[in-house]
Motif scaffolding. Structure first.
Motif, PDB file in Angstrom:
ATOM      1  N   VAL A   1      -2.442   5.329 -20.413  1.00  8.59           N
ATOM      2  CA  VAL A   1      -2.729   4.033 -20.005  1.00  8.59           C
ATOM      3  C   VAL A   1      -3.479   4.203 -18.519  1.00  8.59           C
ATOM      4  O   VAL A   1      -3.421   5.182 -18.065  1.00  8.59           O
ATOM      5  CB  VAL A   1      -1.077   3.660 -19.585  1.00  8.59           C
ATOM      6  CG1 VAL A   1      -0.333   3.080 -20.724  1.00  8.59           C
ATOM      7  CG2 VAL A   1      -0.447   4.658 -18.588  1.00  8.59           C
ATOM      8  N   PRO A   2      -4.074   2.939 -18.145  1.00 12.77           N
ATOM      9  CA  PRO A   2      -5.107   2.962 -17.048  1.00 12.77           C
ATOM     10  C   PRO A   2      -4.357   2.907 -15.817  1.00 12.77           C
ATOM     11  O   PRO A   2      -4.869   3.060 -14.677  1.00 12.77           O
ATOM     12  CB  PRO A   2      -5.755   1.871 -17.247  1.00 12.77           C
ATOM     13  CG  PRO A   2      -5.050   0.805 -18.166  1.00 12.77           C
ATOM     14  CD  PRO A   2      -4.101   1.937 -19.043  1.00 12.77           C
TER      15      PRO A   2
ATOM     16  N   ALA B   1       1.065  -1.252  -0.059  1.00 11.55           N
ATOM     17  CA  ALA B   1       0.132  -0.048   0.008  1.00 11.55           C
ATOM     18  C   ALA B   1       0.967   1.456   0.046  1.00 11.55           C
ATOM     19  O   ALA B   1       1.632   1.254   1.034  1.00 11.55           O
ATOM     20  CB  ALA B   1      -1.159  -0.053   1.250  1.00 11.55           C
ATOM     21  N   THR B   2       0.826   2.003  -0.939  1.00 10.76           N
ATOM     22  CA  THR B   2       1.667   3.328  -1.352  1.00 10.76           C
ATOM     23  C   THR B   2       0.939   4.481  -1.382  1.00 10.76           C
ATOM     24  O   THR B   2      -0.186   4.428  -1.864  1.00 10.76           O
ATOM     25  CB  THR B   2       2.554   2.852  -2.529  1.00 10.76           C
ATOM     26  OG1 THR B   2       3.190   1.948  -2.319  1.00 10.76           O
ATOM     27  CG2 THR B   2       3.493   4.050  -2.617  1.00 10.76           C
TER      28      THR B   2
ATOM     29  N   LEU C   1      -1.971   0.720  -8.682  1.00 13.19           N
ATOM     30  CA  LEU C   1      -3.449   0.847  -8.690  1.00 13.19           C
ATOM     31  C   LEU C   1      -4.085   1.789  -7.948  1.00 13.19           C
ATOM     32  O   LEU C   1      -3.835   1.790  -6.678  1.00 13.19           O
ATOM     33  CB  LEU C   1      -4.127  -0.555  -8.847  1.00 13.19           C
ATOM     34  CG  LEU C   1      -3.364  -1.836  -9.430  1.00 13.19           C
ATOM     35  CD1 LEU C   1      -4.087  -3.201  -9.153  1.00 13.19           C
ATOM     36  CD2 LEU C   1      -3.678  -1.551 -10.949  1.00 13.19           C
ATOM     37  N   PRO C   2      -4.583   2.929  -8.801  1.00 12.59           N
ATOM     38  CA  PRO C   2      -4.990   3.907  -7.619  1.00 12.59           C
ATOM     39  C   PRO C   2      -6.378   3.423  -6.763  1.00 12.59           C
ATOM     40  O   PRO C   2      -7.253   2.643  -7.210  1.00 12.59           O
ATOM     41  CB  PRO C   2      -5.765   4.849  -8.751  1.00 12.59           C
ATOM     42  CG  PRO C   2      -5.963   4.281  -9.821  1.00 12.59           C
ATOM     43  CD  PRO C   2      -4.962   3.209  -9.819  1.00 12.59           C
ATOM     44  N   VAL C   3      -6.473   3.785  -5.666  1.00  8.82           N
ATOM     45  CA  VAL C   3      -7.298   3.629  -4.594  1.00  8.82           C
ATOM     46  C   VAL C   3      -7.625   4.585  -3.559  1.00  8.82           C
ATOM     47  O   VAL C   3      -7.018   5.595  -3.821  1.00  8.82           O
ATOM     48  CB  VAL C   3      -6.919   2.076  -3.626  1.00  8.82           C
ATOM     49  CG1 VAL C   3      -6.684   0.911  -4.344  1.00  8.82           C
ATOM     50  CG2 VAL C   3      -5.680   2.469  -3.000  1.00  8.82           C
ATOM     51  N   SER C   4      -8.725   4.365  -2.993  1.00  9.45           N
ATOM     52  CA  SER C   4      -8.848   5.548  -2.060  1.00  9.45           C
ATOM     53  C   SER C   4      -8.279   5.450  -0.812  1.00  9.45           C
ATOM     54  O   SER C   4      -7.624   4.603  -0.456  1.00  9.45           O
ATOM     55  CB  SER C   4     -10.759   5.393  -1.640  1.00  9.45           C
ATOM     56  OG  SER C   4     -10.806   4.229  -0.897  1.00  9.45           O
TER      57      SER C   4
ATOM     58  N   PHE D   1      -2.427   4.115  -3.669  1.00  7.29           N
ATOM     59  CA  PHE D   1      -2.330   3.050  -4.727  1.00  7.29           C
ATOM     60  C   PHE D   1      -2.007   1.833  -3.817  1.00  7.29           C
ATOM     61  O   PHE D   1      -1.575   1.811  -2.893  1.00  7.29           O
ATOM     62  CB  PHE D   1      -1.157   3.362  -5.517  1.00  7.29           C
ATOM     63  CG  PHE D   1      -1.078   4.555  -6.117  1.00  7.29           C
ATOM     64  CD1 PHE D   1      -1.816   4.840  -7.440  1.00  7.29           C
ATOM     65  CD2 PHE D   1      -0.534   5.552  -5.737  1.00  7.29           C
ATOM     66  CE1 PHE D   1      -1.754   6.109  -8.101  1.00  7.29           C
ATOM     67  CE2 PHE D   1      -0.455   6.968  -6.340  1.00  7.29           C
ATOM     68  CZ  PHE D   1      -1.004   7.241  -7.501  1.00  7.29           C
ATOM     69  N   ILE D   2      -2.404   0.724  -4.649  1.00 10.93           N
ATOM     70  CA  ILE D   2      -2.082  -0.656  -4.467  1.00 10.93           C
ATOM     71  C   ILE D   2      -0.806  -0.588  -5.203  1.00 10.93           C
ATOM     72  O   ILE D   2      -0.792  -0.612  -6.491  1.00 10.93           O
ATOM     73  CB  ILE D   2      -2.939  -1.470  -4.714  1.00 10.93           C
ATOM     74  CG1 ILE D   2      -4.185  -1.277  -3.924  1.00 10.93           C
ATOM     75  CG2 ILE D   2      -2.152  -3.153  -4.529  1.00 10.93           C
ATOM     76  CD1 ILE D   2      -5.235  -2.496  -4.431  1.00 10.93           C
ATOM     77  N   SER D   3       0.448  -1.248  -4.708  1.00  9.43           N
ATOM     78  CA  SER D   3       1.787  -1.531  -5.648  1.00  9.43           C
ATOM     79  C   SER D   3       1.935  -2.836  -5.852  1.00  9.43           C
ATOM     80  O   SER D   3       1.970  -3.668  -4.827  1.00  9.43           O
ATOM     81  CB  SER D   3       2.867  -0.523  -4.766  1.00  9.43           C
ATOM     82  OG  SER D   3       3.015  -1.103  -3.614  1.00  9.43           O
ATOM     83  N   LEU D   4       2.207  -3.334  -6.890  1.00 10.80           N
ATOM     84  CA  LEU D   4       2.386  -4.440  -7.318  1.00 10.80           C
ATOM     85  C   LEU D   4       3.979  -4.596  -7.863  1.00 10.80           C
ATOM     86  O   LEU D   4       4.301  -4.172  -8.858  1.00 10.80           O
ATOM     87  CB  LEU D   4       1.556  -4.939  -8.555  1.00 10.80           C
ATOM     88  CG  LEU D   4      -0.157  -4.988  -8.219  1.00 10.80           C
ATOM     89  CD1 LEU D   4      -0.822  -5.292  -9.349  1.00 10.80           C
ATOM     90  CD2 LEU D   4      -0.228  -5.628  -7.000  1.00 10.80           C
ATOM     91  N   HIS D   5       4.609  -5.066  -6.825  1.00  9.76           N
ATOM     92  CA  HIS D   5       6.105  -5.014  -7.145  1.00  9.76           C
ATOM     93  C   HIS D   5       6.550  -5.974  -8.152  1.00  9.76           C
ATOM     94  O   HIS D   5       7.952  -5.688  -8.692  1.00  9.76           O
ATOM     95  CB  HIS D   5       7.095  -5.367  -5.834  1.00  9.76           C
ATOM     96  CG  HIS D   5       6.214  -4.423  -4.661  1.00  9.76           C
ATOM     97  ND1 HIS D   5       6.482  -3.095  -4.824  1.00  9.76           N
ATOM     98  CD2 HIS D   5       5.891  -4.667  -3.402  1.00  9.76           C
ATOM     99  CE1 HIS D   5       5.952  -2.518  -3.597  1.00  9.76           C
ATOM    100  NE2 HIS D   5       5.602  -3.528  -2.801  1.00  9.76           N
TER     101      HIS D   5
END
Length: 237
Positions: A96-97, A18-19, A109-112, A41-45
């Motif tokens: 890009v999304p 979580a970033t 990935l953007p999150v609240s 964001f959710i970071s996917l390393h």
């Protein structure tokens, strides 16, 4: 600052994190008087941007809050001398999304803010459980095996079970994490484009424990065979 990669707080566990990052269109990290947008964001390393381009490397940037990749795209426009094609190449910006952390080379990935806070708690709990499992069953189990060897009872049922548990842990835990990483790609498929690729870190996390699993599996079969020979000897006596 424009790309929004200034760290604002994060917590990670293995392939996911979580970033919180800060972004500003017209300031630098030294401009404390200017307002910065804080995003979560959710970071996917284990997913990274494929920067290999035909002519120039693919580049990522953010403009007015929207992420883009800049790449050179070449299209054939006809035949030149012989059978060789002639190409027309243009530098294009493609929206890009996903977002991308250019420092850690991780997909975002953007999150609240609420999701960010909940994910931090969940990851912290998983990290604690993983550490406790590792210390008790793997490190502690191996120490108990050594202690029983030192006391002259190496081929016991407990040692055989411990070695089996350690061998399975080194194999199954990385495999489960790797499959969960692939599952995330399926769940968040709309964020993934051809510009992303699986990082080499994912394979490194998988094959290193697999080697240890083979070593402990060999020890397990050796101790199991030793236990069998010991039981036969005890019956003979």
């Amino acid at each position: 600052m424009k790309n929004g990669t200034l760290a604002g707080g994060s917590f990670s566990f293995m392939f996911i994190g979580a970033t919180a990052l800060q972004r500003c269109e017209d300031c630098s990290i030294w401009d404390n008087d200017k307002s910065k947008v804080k995003e979560h964001f959710i970071s996917l390393h284990w997913w990274t941007l494929d920067t290999v381009g035909v002519l120039d490397p693919v580049r990522y940037y953010v403009k007015e809050g929207k992420p883009y990749v800049r790449k050179v795209i070449c299209k054939p426009i006809g035949l030149a001398n012989g059978n060789n094609f002639r190409y027309k190449c243009d530098e294009v910006d493609i929206a890009v999304p996903f977002r991308y952390d250019t420092w850690t080379k991780s997909m975002l990935l953007p999150v609240s803010n609420t999701t960010f806070s909940i994910l931090n708690i969940i990851l912290a709990c998983f990290a604690i459980l993983f550490i406790l499992y590792f210390l008790y069953y793997i490190v502690g189990g191996f120490i108990k095996v050594l202690l029983e060897i030192a006391t002259g009872t190496p081929f016991s049922d407990r040692n055989v079970r411990r070695l089996k548990m350690i061998a399975m842990s080194f194999l199954l835990i990385p495999l489960i994490l790797f499959l969960l990483n692939l599952l995330i790609r399926v769940v968040f498929y709309k964020y993934f484009t051809a510009d992303l690729k699986l990082s080499t870190d994912a394979w490194g996390v998988f094959w290193k424990p697999a080697v240890l699993s083979v070593i402990f599996a060999a020890l397990y079969f050796a101790f199991k065979q030793g236990k069998k020979l010991k039981d036969e000897q005890d019956l003979t006596v």
